[in-house]
Design an enzyme around this catalytic site. Structure first.
Site, PDB file in Angstrom:
ATOM      1  N   HIS A 132     -22.768   8.336 -25.794  1.00 28.66           N
ATOM      2  CA  HIS A 132     -23.500   8.460 -27.058  1.00 28.66           C
ATOM      3  C   HIS A 132     -22.933   9.580 -27.934  1.00 28.66           C
ATOM      4  CE1 HIS A 132     -26.924   5.628 -27.012  1.00 28.66           C
ATOM      5  NE2 HIS A 132     -26.669   5.595 -25.711  1.00 28.66           N
TER       6      HIS A 132
ATOM      7  N   SER B 157     -12.966  -8.283 -30.257  1.00 26.06           N
ATOM      8  CA  SER B 157     -14.125  -8.223 -29.383  1.00 26.06           C
ATOM      9  C   SER B 157     -13.648  -8.052 -27.952  1.00 26.06           C
ATOM     10  CB  SER B 157     -14.957  -9.505 -29.511  1.00 26.06           C
ATOM     11  OG  SER B 157     -16.114  -9.435 -28.701  1.00 26.06           O
TER      12      SER B 157
ATOM     13  N   ARG C  89     -13.254 -21.330 -30.564  1.00 23.72           N
ATOM     14  CA  ARG C  89     -12.591 -21.658 -29.305  1.00 23.72           C
ATOM     15  C   ARG C  89     -13.466 -21.194 -28.141  1.00 23.72           C
ATOM     16  NH1 ARG C  89      -8.403 -19.253 -25.917  1.00 23.72           N
ATOM     17  NH2 ARG C  89      -6.978 -20.873 -25.163  1.00 23.72           N
TER      18      ARG C  89
ATOM     19  N   HIS D 187     -15.422  -5.879 -17.317  1.00 27.59           N
ATOM     20  CA  HIS D 187     -16.265  -5.921 -16.130  1.00 27.59           C
ATOM     21  C   HIS D 187     -15.533  -5.261 -14.966  1.00 27.59           C
ATOM     22  CE1 HIS D 187     -19.436  -8.425 -17.789  1.00 27.59           C
ATOM     23  NE2 HIS D 187     -18.527  -9.270 -18.257  1.00 27.59           N
TER      24      HIS D 187
ATOM     25  N   GLY E  82     -17.709 -23.842 -34.446  1.00 25.75           N
ATOM     26  CA  GLY E  82     -16.622 -24.621 -33.866  1.00 25.75           C
ATOM     27  C   GLY E  82     -15.484 -23.776 -33.345  1.00 25.75           C
TER      28      GLY E  82
ATOM     29  N   VAL F 233     -15.598  -5.127 -33.390  1.00 26.04           N
ATOM     30  CA  VAL F 233     -15.488  -4.712 -34.794  1.00 26.04           C
ATOM     31  C   VAL F 233     -15.005  -5.932 -35.579  1.00 26.04           C
ATOM     32  CG1 VAL F 233     -15.193  -2.217 -34.539  1.00 26.04           C
ATOM     33  CG2 VAL F 233     -13.217  -3.690 -34.235  1.00 26.04           C
TER      34      VAL F 233
ATOM     35  N   HIS G  56     -18.935  -3.118 -23.736  1.00 25.08           N
ATOM     36  CA  HIS G  56     -18.695  -4.130 -24.766  1.00 25.08           C
ATOM     37  C   HIS G  56     -18.403  -3.415 -26.079  1.00 25.08           C
ATOM     38  CE1 HIS G  56     -20.625  -6.038 -28.350  1.00 25.08           C
ATOM     39  NE2 HIS G  56     -19.779  -6.990 -28.042  1.00 25.08           N
TER      40      HIS G  56
END
Length: 302
Positions: A147, A94, A262, A98, A260, A111, A108
């Site tokens: 796109h 992920s 990180r 910025h 739970g 996968v 962003h």
């Protein structure tokens, strides 16, 4: 499904992307390897790669994680209620980048693969991911390029996928509490297992590999554009919408926190600086107003 082959691809993808970003920025990613030991709610390991205060990117975070747990959290079972409470394994890459310059959009990409033990004993695996673009100032050619690259990545797997995943993206990346899109969209898919394992993975790889093709040409085109305090203030205000979406609506954030995970790695997507302004409305006829009326709306870019 060979878990090792998926994991090998994801680790390689992370390294390929951060290498490309570091070359453009000139800065260095800090590698933060982490591990959650057995006995915790969630166990596993990962590597968060983070670049902060760079010449081009104020924050560029790209994380790999591979975790398992005793039961799937609610955010992962809304479409698969039969797996509620099942032990699971999840891995993915992920990223959120910025930029410093307000004329460069935020991007962003994610996968991922999840697998769970069904009540009948068999292992069920599915995939998810996509990418989306969030500009602060709208450029038609940038949105079209992004796109087009998304459509090209999906084309080998069926011409029906791009329009379907584009609509899915528009539906997902919407701040429903404001009735406002987060950006110009892209593609998004979840709970996907419609092909055999090999083709599901191949589609995931094609999407992951397309990120640099979709985003870096835009960065290179806009990163040297001159800007001032007005553009910077607008960028920080629009970043507030990014924070709102990630905390209120994003299933990936909810999955990580509910299971739970990180926290520091889950929240690496947050921009380093942001602002909110009460009932702020851009003036008609300004580029800021054009963004809201012509870009942060649902459009057929192709």
């Amino acid at each position: 499904m060979e878990i090792s082959s998926v994991k090998s691809y994801l680790i390689g993808l992370q390294n390929q992307i951060i290498t490309a970003i570091a070359q453009i920025d000139g800065g260095r990613f800090v590698s933060d390897a982490w591990e959650k030991p057995q006995g915790e709610k969630l166990q596993g390991h990962g590597v968060t790669q983070i670049l902060e205060n760079g010449a081009v990117f104020e924050r560029a975070g790209c994380g790999f994680s591979h975790v398992s747990g005793p039961q799937l959290p609610p955010s992962a079972t809304h479409a698969r209620p039969e797996l509620s409470g099942a032990p699971f394994e999840a891995m993915g890459v992920s990223l959120v980048f910025h930029p410093r310059n307000p004329y460069v959009p935020t991007v962003h990409m994610n996968v991922r693969m999840l697998s769970a033990q069904a009540p009948q004993g068999q292992t069920v695996a599915w995939f998810g991911g996509g990418m989306d673009l969030t500009p602060y100032y709208g450029f038609e050619e940038d949105a079209v390029h992004f796109h087009q690259t998304c459509r090209d990545a999906l084309a080998p797997f069926g011409s029906h996928l791009y329009p379907r995943f584009k609509t899915w993206c528009d539906d997902y990346f919407c701040l429903r509490h404001r009735n406002e899109q987060r950006g110009v969209g892209g593609i998004f898919f979840d709970d996907f297992a419609e092909f055999d394992d090999a083709h599901n993975l191949a589609m995931l790889q094609s999407v992951g590999n397309a990120l640099t093709l979709a985003y870096l040409p835009i960065v290179k085109k806009r990163m040297h554009t001159a800007y001032g305090e007005r553009e910077r203030a607008h960028q920080l205000y629009r970043r507030g919408r990014y924070v709102e979406f990630n905390l209120v609506w994003d299933r990936g954030t909810h999955f990580g926190l509910q299971s739970g995970g990180r926290t520091e790695s889950i929240l690496m997507s947050m921009p380093p600086l942001v602002s909110w302004s009460y009932q702020h409305e851009p003036q008609p006829g300004t580029p800021e107003h054009d963004l809201m009326t012509n870009f942060i709306v649902r459009r057929d870019w192709l």
